[in-house]
Design a protein around this motif. Structure first.
Motif, PDB file in Angstrom:
ATOM      1  N   ASP A 542       0.824  -1.210   0.000  1.00 45.98           N
ATOM      2  CA  ASP A 542       0.000   0.000   0.000  1.00 45.98           C
ATOM      3  C   ASP A 542       0.857   1.258   0.000  1.00 45.98           C
ATOM      4  O   ASP A 542       0.622   2.194  -0.760  1.00 45.98           O
ATOM      5  N   ILE A 543       1.844   1.256   0.879  1.00 41.78           N
ATOM      6  CA  ILE A 543       2.702   2.434   0.967  1.00 41.78           C
ATOM      7  C   ILE A 543       3.449   2.633  -0.342  1.00 41.78           C
ATOM      8  O   ILE A 543       3.544   3.741  -0.871  1.00 41.78           O
ATOM      9  N   GLU A 865      -4.358  -4.737   5.541  1.00 41.28           N
ATOM     10  CA  GLU A 865      -3.506  -4.831   6.717  1.00 41.28           C
ATOM     11  C   GLU A 865      -3.330  -3.481   7.415  1.00 41.28           C
ATOM     12  O   GLU A 865      -3.316  -3.406   8.643  1.00 41.28           O
ATOM     13  N   ILE A 866      -3.237  -2.452   6.628  1.00 40.11           N
ATOM     14  CA  ILE A 866      -2.914  -1.148   7.204  1.00 40.11           C
ATOM     15  C   ILE A 866      -4.013  -0.662   8.142  1.00 40.11           C
ATOM     16  O   ILE A 866      -3.797   0.188   8.990  1.00 40.11           O
ATOM     17  N   GLN A 867      -5.185  -1.231   7.979  1.00 40.59           N
ATOM     18  CA  GLN A 867      -6.282  -0.802   8.845  1.00 40.59           C
ATOM     19  C   GLN A 867      -6.448  -1.689  10.065  1.00 40.59           C
ATOM     20  O   GLN A 867      -7.321  -1.463  10.884  1.00 40.59           O
ATOM     21  N   ARG A 868      -5.634  -2.711  10.160  1.00 41.18           N
ATOM     22  CA  ARG A 868      -5.768  -3.550  11.349  1.00 41.18           C
ATOM     23  C   ARG A 868      -4.429  -3.874  12.010  1.00 41.18           C
ATOM     24  O   ARG A 868      -4.283  -4.878  12.680  1.00 41.18           O
ATOM     25  N   PRO A 894      -6.908   4.677   3.333  1.00 35.77           N
ATOM     26  CA  PRO A 894      -6.234   5.336   4.454  1.00 35.77           C
ATOM     27  C   PRO A 894      -6.488   4.589   5.757  1.00 35.77           C
ATOM     28  O   PRO A 894      -7.565   4.038   5.964  1.00 35.77           O
ATOM     29  N   PRO A 895      -5.495   4.552   6.625  1.00 40.16           N
ATOM     30  CA  PRO A 895      -5.706   3.948   7.930  1.00 40.16           C
ATOM     31  C   PRO A 895      -6.615   4.837   8.768  1.00 40.16           C
ATOM     32  O   PRO A 895      -6.830   6.002   8.436  1.00 40.16           O
ATOM     33  N   ASP A 896      -7.105   4.235   9.800  1.00 35.88           N
ATOM     34  CA  ASP A 896      -7.981   4.953  10.703  1.00 35.88           C
ATOM     35  C   ASP A 896      -7.320   6.243  11.197  1.00 35.88           C
ATOM     36  O   ASP A 896      -6.141   6.257  11.540  1.00 35.88           O
TER      37      ASP A 896
END
Length: 1111
Positions: A542-543, A865-868, A894-896
């Motif tokens: 993602d990054i 993954e980035i959100q958890r 976007p992450p939280d």
DNA sequence: TTGTGGTGT
């Protein structure tokens, strides 16, 4: 022990039962209709009926058998139901055979180029868009007012999105990085000055130009930094005697306290010389608050276009060049195909051109709509030579490769794919596993001249993979296919690389490329980057995609300005699913939606079978289903998906006892001697049914049938399962199974099973067993975790048993606790699992859950993954890449928001980010420039907490030990625990290899092992007097290193060799990073590391305390 | 003396 990395206890049992009951309650209403659904659907498949008479005969026979076996009276109702049931069952069996025949003849599938993603759902970019608009607004104001001397830095790339901004950026970036830049020189001086007064030197990217004449030991710098930056001011590191345990050495104060009372470099230095961070802060506040400071920037002239060529024209030129080459005869078909398909391509290009009239994703001028080009291209009148894109580089493939290649669907799509790549800076390619995209697309590019010196695109072809094995094996395979050496087709992973100056194609893990960005933000060595397996949505992927989307713009701009022979960079995103809307429709990411090319896979059809009901005890269900498959269905490997090591071990043991080679031969022997079948043969194998039930099994069977085939008996289901009493235990099992037992359908198979467990913690050589063909006449049964869903593809699998669950890590942002939970998988995962049955031929997937549950309860896709996951590490890494306002970063998802804030706060506590000057402890989004300490921390391939431990570990010569501990913690627990001993899968101890005698032998062995185990535990715990798990770790790592490693040591000390080796490598890596960045510090990388002194032990206790305090 | 899916720099 409440460390952040030590997760909450595993409590799957409790959770499962609640989850199970909850779901059951929900499903109460739907399960009836759902129960019939699969049968109905499948019934349609049947076109032929075999001789009815035969069927009736068979049915009658079965009925008689059943009736004779049980003395119970048959009510007509029950009889009818049973009849119906048998009917269904026979049909089903036939269907399998018919279906197999049908699908075997199925031809290969076609491929289509999708129009760019308008049908793929909606993007999630609204917040970004708003931000973008705001930024644009700000920027316009700024440019109107003019700007002064301060150069923009990388972070602005992510703040400012309009075209002028990009030009400006490119300029700033160039001067900042590549050219001699006074500002940067000054920075270097600043850093140097700081170093003199006891500050860590910055990372190599800030060149410490002048030799430090009296550079303090970095050790002391780190120490002071640690104290000054984040801890109470009155620490005296040199104090003697009882170390400052009580003095708050290990306590972190909130930033307010630190900044107010603090007299260390962080504040004092920056008062005299404005630091990087502060300047960044200024810029940030400008952009965030609309404060336009006319004095801070010079007016930016509109950039000159040194080349009149736009990207498209350039592409055309390249294509033209390509066309000048010879057309080899085997390309004729491709050519023909492309000509017959013009409308498709046209549509694609039109869609793009019309949507965005003025500026494209690269800021290039699109006033000449791409359709014009497409027309010219397709009409072939505007271009001298004909229609086809033609290869530039000759390659010689081995004949067998050529043969195999022809069968890959993607190979016939070479031309459309290459055209899309040539015409678009970003292309998305979707193709399921088996389409060959990973191996073939790099070859297409290579043949088109990418990665070859002297071509239009001399930079390397970079392919990122989420896993090391994939990178290594793909490099080997592509190298083989192209008949090139490993120096031309190379790989780079964490501890290993084959890259050379002549490398053309480079496979690497995504982390490697992300690290590379830290030193070469423009990725100048590459002409194209392929991000593979993007659907997995790992944090790194993602990054990468986010950063790359911006690099592409920069490279394009710089190329247009004719800077330094820089060529545009292309990005290809490859995904196995069509869930690409996060990429394709995210306007923040790509202002022009990239085209999506869909490639069919050479995948055989897989029939999906749902269970009628969903049972909480999926492990038992899995065993039963496997038994049934094994005893009744034609040869072919079985792959069972479960959630964890323990479950797998249990299932393996049970299957082994029933169908293992030894069990089978035993059975045969007994039969041969005329011994009757033991009643309790299944003892210790199956969950014990209530004795009274085995007496009247048929009765139970009929009742079970009532439950499942009847209409309204669901209450029983719910109650029974929830109570878990003996009755329900037996009745829980599948009705079919019960009836089968009675009908004698589950005759023992004489085919032994070759049972292989598979999970990540298993030693590699044991893992490899899944790839070996099973012994002749054996059926391969692989019992696996999720690892087989993504990471490994096992050959010869025809049946998949899917429990529908997976163990996943959950991260609670509010309290920072991570836990492992068994939860339902997503639909996409279920599809992926099913697909594993269709690799070598048509297959079947048995899902141990109902279609209703699947339909209504499963998420479509799993959460990225980035959100958890905790993202401190990511944030720190981004900050070290000068991406200061992380919130503006174009994440695919976007992450939280809160998670971002939280991670910045943690980083601030750790001292990696500066607290906003003058503000209290209340954290606002504006703060958070990276500190020098943060920069130092970002050098290490570790989570921020661990890097911070290294910094603290400076004192009293503890660093070598802290490195050991951090390595071990980072890799993960190496210890094998008691219950795993003698299970036979982690160590070479025979599992119950037969009946009683051997069993008792095994028991003895186990006891001896247990003794040895506890002795070893005791030995390692004694370091630090059993006060800390960390010392136990240190002890075993130290001993391992001292012994020079080896399997023997691991066996004797009950540790996993894989983990120990990894720890060893990581220790080496960290040591070398310390050594090269802080030359005056001794990382103590010596094999014979002597045990720490008592003094050092006490000091490390403090470090331990520190680690625990920062949560 | 009690425990954990899969990745990565």
């Amino acid at each position: 022990m409440p460390g952040p990395h030590l997760r909450e206890g595993y409590n799957s049992k409790a959770r499962q039962s609640t989850a199970g009951s909850r779901k059951k309650g929900k499903l109460k209403k739907v399960s009836r209709s759902e129960a019939e659904k699969p049968a109905d659907c499948n019934a349609a498949i049947i076109t032929t009926k075999t001789k009815e008479e035969k069927e009736i005969e068979r049915r009658e026979k079965l009925l008689q058998e059943l009736a004779s076996q049980s003395e119970s009276k048959w009510t007509s109702k029950k009889k009818k139901r049973l009849e119906k049931y048998i009917d269904k069952k026979i049909k089903k069996e036939e269907r399998l055979v018919i279906f197999d025949k049908l699908v075997k003849t199925q031809a290969s599938l076609s491929t289509s180029v999708l129009q760019s993603s308008s049908t793929l759902g909606t993007g999630k970019a609204s917040t970004f868009q708003e931000r973008q608009e705001k930024d644009e607004d700000i920027f316009v104001k700024k440019s109107l007012l003019g700007q002064s001397g301060k150069r923009k830095r990388h972070q602005d790339i992510f703040d400012v999105q309009n075209a002028e901004g990009e030009e400006d950026l490119a300029d700033g970036l160039l001067s900042g990085q590549a050219e001699e830049d006074t500002e940067f020189q000054n920075n270097a001086n600043e850093d140097y000055i700081k170093a003199e007064v006891g500050v860590i030197q910055g990372p190599p990217s800030l060149p410490p130009k002048k030799s430090t004449q009296s550079a303090p030991s970095v050790g002391s710098a780190l120490q002071r930094n640690a104290n000054g930056g984040v801890t109470a001011p009155k620490v005296r590191p040199k104090s003697k005697g009882k170390y400052s345990v009580q003095r708050g050495w290990g306590t972190i104060l909130p930033p307010s306290a630190a900044s107010e009372s603090d007299t260390s470099f962080d504040s004092s230095d920056s008062e005299s010389v404005p630091s990087n961070d502060e300047r960044g802060e200024e810029l940030d506040s400008e952009s965030e608050e609309d404060i336009v400071d006319g004095s801070t920037r010079q007016p930016q002239p509109l950039p000159l276009k040194k080349k009149s060529l736009g990207f498209k024209e350039w592409a055309v030129k390249q294509l033209g060049i390509a066309k000048g080459y010879e057309l080899s005869p085997n390309n004729a078909t491709e050519e023909a195909e492309s000509v017959t398909e013009p409308p498709k391509k046209k549509r694609k290009l039109e869609g793009q051109g019309s949507k965005h009239e003025i500026r494209g994703p690269l800021g290039e001028n699109l006033e000449l709509p791409s359709t014009t080009f497409a027309k010219r291209f397709l009409d072939s009148s505007a271009l001298p030579t004909s229609k086809s894109y033609i290869k530039v580089i000759d390659v010689k493939r081995p004949p067998e490769v050529e043969e195999a290649r022809v069968l890959l669907p993607i190979v016939t799509e070479e031309q459309p794919i290459m055209e899309a790549i040539m015409l678009n800076p970003v292309v998305i390619i979707c193709g399921e596993t088996g389409s060959g995209k990973t191996t073939q697309v790099p070859q297409f590019l290579f043949e088109a001249g990418f990665g070859s010196a002297g071509s239009e695109n001399p930079g390397m072809i970079g392919i990122t993979q989420p896993r090391r094995v994939a990178a290594v094996s793909m490099a080997a395979r592509v190298g083989h296919e192209l008949s090139l050496t490993s120096s031309r087709v190379s790989y780079q992973i964490r501890y290993d690389a084959t890259v050379s100056p002549s490398t053309s194609i480079k496979f690497m893990t995504d982390g490697v490329l992300l690290r590379e960005l830290a030193t070469d933000f423009l990725l100048t060595k590459y002409s194209v980057i392929i991000v593979d397996e993007a659907h997995e949505r790992s944090i790194n992927t993602d990054i990468l995609i986010g950063v790359l989307s911006r690099i592409i713009k920069l490279r394009e701009n710089m190329w247009q300005e004719g800077k330094e022979n820089i060529k545009p960079l292309r990005l290809i995103i490859m995904s196995a699913t069509l869930r690409v809307s996060d990429f394709a429709e995210n306007k923040t990411l790509f202002t022009t939606p990239p085209p999506v090319i869909n490639v069919a896979a050479r995948q055989h059809p897989v029939t999906i079978h749902f269970s009628r009901r969903t049972y909480p005890d999926y492990v038992t269900q899995a065993i039963k289903k496997t038994t049934k498959i094994h005893t009744r269905l034609p040869p072919g490997g079985i792959l069972i998906f479960l959630t964890g090591q323990a479950e797998i071990a249990g299932v393996c043991r049970k299957l082994e006892a029933k169908f293992g080679r030894k069990a089978i031969s035993e059975k045969q022997k007994r039969r041969g001697q005329g011994q009757p079948r033991r009643d309790n043969e299944d003892e210790d194998v199956w969950p014990q049914p209530d004795p009274k039930q085995s007496v009247n099994f048929a009765q139970a069977a009929m009742e079970a049938e009532d439950v499942d085939l009847g209409q309204d008996n669901l209450a029983f289901d719910v109650d029974g399962n929830m109570d878990g009493d003996a009755d329900s235990e037996a009745l829980e099992s599948d009705d079919e199974d019960q009836l089968d037992t009675e009908l004698g359908l589950d005759e023992d198979s004489n085919t032994p099973m070759h049972i292989v467990p598979l999970y990540s913690l298993l030693p590699s050589d044991k893992q490899m067993r899944v790839f070996q063909p099973p012994p002749p006449d054996c059926r391969l049964v692989v019992v696996s975790t999720n690892i087989a869903e993504t990471s490994l593809t096992i050959p010869g699998i025809r049946y998949v048993v899917d429990c529908g669950r997976a163990k996943e890590r959950h991260y609670d942002v509010t309290n920072g606790i991570q836990s492992f939970q068994v939860s339902w998988i997503a639909k996409a995962s279920a599809a992926q699992r099913a697909g594993r049955a269709g690799r070598t031929g048509p297959g079947h997937c048995y899902r141990l859950y109902s279609s209703a549950l699947f339909e209504h309860h499963f998420e479509k896709f799993s959460i990225p993954e980035i959100q958890r996951m905790p993202i401190e590490g990511v944030v720190l890494q981004m900050k070290s890449m000068h991406i200061d306002t992380v919130i503006n970063f174009p994440f695919p998802t976007p992450p939280d928001h809160y998670a971002l804030q939280k991670s910045e706060r943690i980083l601030t506590y750790l001292g990696a980010l500066a607290p906003a000057p003058g503000t209290s402890s209340v954290i606002t989004k504006k703060e958070g420039q990276i500190t020098d300490l943060g920069r130092a921390m970002a050098l290490f391939p570790l989570s921020p907490r661990f890097s911070r431990m290294l910094v603290s570990g400076q004192q009293h010569g503890c660093l070598p030990y802290v490195i050991c501990i951090v390595s071990a913690l980072s890799v993960g627990d190496p210890f094998i625990y008691e219950d795993a001993i003698g299970r036979g899968d982690d160590m070479d101890i025979p599992a119950s290899s037969g009946p009683d005698l051997i069993k008792s032998q095994a028991k003895e062995e186990r006891q001896q092992l247990r003794k040895a185990f506890f002795q070893s535990q005791h030995v390692h715990s004694s370091l630090g007097k059993c006060t800390s798990d960390l010392f136990k770790l240190l002890s075993v790592v130290g001993a391992y290193e001292y012994a020079g490693g080896g399997q023997k040591f691991c066996a004797e000390h009950f540790v996993r060799p894989k983990a120990m080796e990894e720890i060893h490598k990581l220790r080496a890596q960290i040591s070398s990073i310390v050594h090269s960045n802080f030359p005056t510090t001794d990382p103590g990388f010596t094999p014979k590391l002597s045990p720490p002194s008592d003094h050092q032990v006490a000091a490390k206790h403090c470090a331990d305390g520190l680690r625990l305090t920062i949560v």
